[in-house]
Design a protein around this motif. Sequence first.
Motif, PDB file in Angstrom:
ATOM      1  N   VAL A  60      -4.062   7.508   8.229  1.00 36.28           N
ATOM      2  CA  VAL A  60      -3.602   6.275   7.595  1.00 36.28           C
ATOM      3  C   VAL A  60      -3.272   5.224   8.643  1.00 36.28           C
ATOM      4  N   TYR A 102      -0.948   9.734  -2.840  1.00 34.27           N
ATOM      5  CA  TYR A 102      -1.830  10.705  -2.200  1.00 34.27           C
ATOM      6  C   TYR A 102      -1.021  11.810  -1.516  1.00 34.27           C
ATOM      7  N   LEU A 103      -0.003  11.408  -0.748  1.00 30.73           N
ATOM      8  CA  LEU A 103       0.794  12.395  -0.015  1.00 30.73           C
ATOM      9  C   LEU A 103       1.393  13.432  -0.951  1.00 30.73           C
ATOM     10  N   VAL A 152       6.160   6.528   4.035  1.00 34.06           N
ATOM     11  CA  VAL A 152       5.251   5.434   3.664  1.00 34.06           C
ATOM     12  C   VAL A 152       5.902   4.072   3.911  1.00 34.06           C
ATOM     13  N   GLN A 180       0.807  -1.227   0.000  1.00 31.85           N
ATOM     14  CA  GLN A 180       0.000   0.000   0.000  1.00 31.85           C
ATOM     15  C   GLN A 180       0.837   1.273   0.000  1.00 31.85           C
ATOM     16  N   SER A 181       2.138   1.127   0.121  1.00 33.33           N
ATOM     17  CA  SER A 181       2.987   2.316   0.262  1.00 33.33           C
ATOM     18  C   SER A 181       2.952   3.209  -0.977  1.00 33.33           C
ATOM     19  N   TRP A 226      -3.096  13.540   7.705  1.00 33.87           N
ATOM     20  CA  TRP A 226      -3.118  12.399   6.787  1.00 33.87           C
ATOM     21  C   TRP A 226      -2.397  11.197   7.391  1.00 33.87           C
ATOM     22  N   GLU A 257       0.560   3.726  -3.221  1.00 33.19           N
ATOM     23  CA  GLU A 257      -0.658   4.527  -3.305  1.00 33.19           C
ATOM     24  C   GLU A 257      -0.710   5.558  -2.177  1.00 33.19           C
ATOM     25  N   ASN A 258      -0.189   5.216  -1.008  1.00 34.96           N
ATOM     26  CA  ASN A 258      -0.086   6.218   0.054  1.00 34.96           C
ATOM     27  C   ASN A 258       0.800   7.376  -0.384  1.00 34.96           C
ATOM     28  N   ARG A 264       2.203  -2.304   8.782  1.00 34.11           N
ATOM     29  CA  ARG A 264       1.131  -2.994   8.063  1.00 34.11           C
ATOM     30  C   ARG A 264       1.568  -4.402   7.658  1.00 34.11           C
ATOM     31  N   GLU A 309       4.401   1.214   6.335  1.00 35.58           N
ATOM     32  CA  GLU A 309       4.188  -0.086   5.710  1.00 35.58           C
ATOM     33  C   GLU A 309       4.845  -1.205   6.505  1.00 35.58           C
TER      34      GLU A 309
END
Length: 461
Positions: free
Chosen positions: A79, A54-55, A302, A47-48, A75, A50-51, A309, A306
């Motif tokens: 997250v 956005y950032l 990110v 997911q990093s 943000w 796509e994070n 995660r 991650e």
Amino acid sequence: MQFLRATLAAGLLLAGLALPAAAQSSTAKTDSLNIRKLYDEALLRGQSYENLRYLTGQIGGRLSGSPQAEQAVQWGKQVMEKMGLDRVYLQEVMVPHWERGAKEKAEAKPGKGKPVSFNVCALGGSVGGKLKAQVVEVQSLPELRALPAEQVKGKIVFFNRPMNPTYIETGRAYGEAGDQRRSGAAEAAKRGAIGALVRSLSLAHDDFPHTGTMRYEDGVTRVPAAALSTNGADQLSALLKANPTLTFELEMSCRELPDVKSYNVVGEIKGSKYPNEIITVGGHLDSWDLAQGAHDDGTGCVQSMEVLRLLKATGLRPERTVRAVLFMNEENGNRGGLKYAELAKAAGEQHLAAMESDGGGFTPRGFGIEGPAATVRQLQQWQPLFQPYGSGEIAPGHGGTDIGPLKDQAKVLIGYECDSQRYFDIHHTAADTFDKVNRRELELGNASMAALVYLLSKYGL
């Protein structure tokens, strides 16, 4: 997947040849398989990227004290809250608030010829102003100090020492050439100069000027300081050789405002066996204002999130507490790193290790270890576990600016290291954008960091 399994098997065979007998146990095989799980999760469901999209795309550059920095704090908190961590919180910290203002202007007037425009940018923390003066070119601070006062007074000092291209490790070249950016303006002012120009700290030859922090000294006149692109520096040097008395004009509107309240963002998974022993992994949430702050240091942020995660997604609950920290204000003050260490000490926390990612999101190479030689050797015993993934270089090195204040509290500081050859092409420039980040390289780095955190959490030091 069959190819990956074959690669893993070959890696395990090599590991078996390199490790002592005790490490060839079922435990070592379990570690290898668990690390494979981390890599699979990162590469299949990471997911990093796509994070980061956005950032960088929705928030952009995040200079300390700016509205974008505040947006980034919220943000990051959101997250990590969505990850279902054991705890997510903010640490208040007062940070500098410097604004660039309108785009800088610069041109040289070589006698009777047409004016020549230059790409410049103010160095972070510089005062603004309008300058018009002759230029004196030097290669170093000692050369400036050796010049007769009359050759410097009332002029603009131009520091034109390039980074050394013969160093394979580009960070060494950056650090060596950085004194002219950090201290050039103050040293020039001591000799009576009215301003400073600095060659950008880059091995690339292009038209992007590189900003970065600089320092004034108490009791020394504060003079404007700007960076020239490397092409611009070469051009100005050539013009000066043809006409040493040319006039250079510089206009900047930057200014320093009162400090602003901001925050470090912290998320953690509580250790299952040793919750009081902490492993911190982090990057800095702030960036310079010229671009999106993708490689510096959106990738580090990110990646750090991650890591948590990946541990959760693979069911590898750490035995020691693991924290992801998005530090604020690394670029122009390190206030976030200092505050984190201050609060950790006040709380009597036990930091086993701290890891930082602040070298971009390029292909992983390994880790730089800042700690006792015995600790370096201990971590090097895990090299075979990383070699199948190309990130097995574990050697003495630099931890990082944000985690530096933890040096007397943590048993070891660790810098995540990736391929550095392209980093300083975009570092602190308008070119540091999301499109420069390769998804696969980023995800491989995530897994490398998570793997080392997993091992530290399981075995300690």
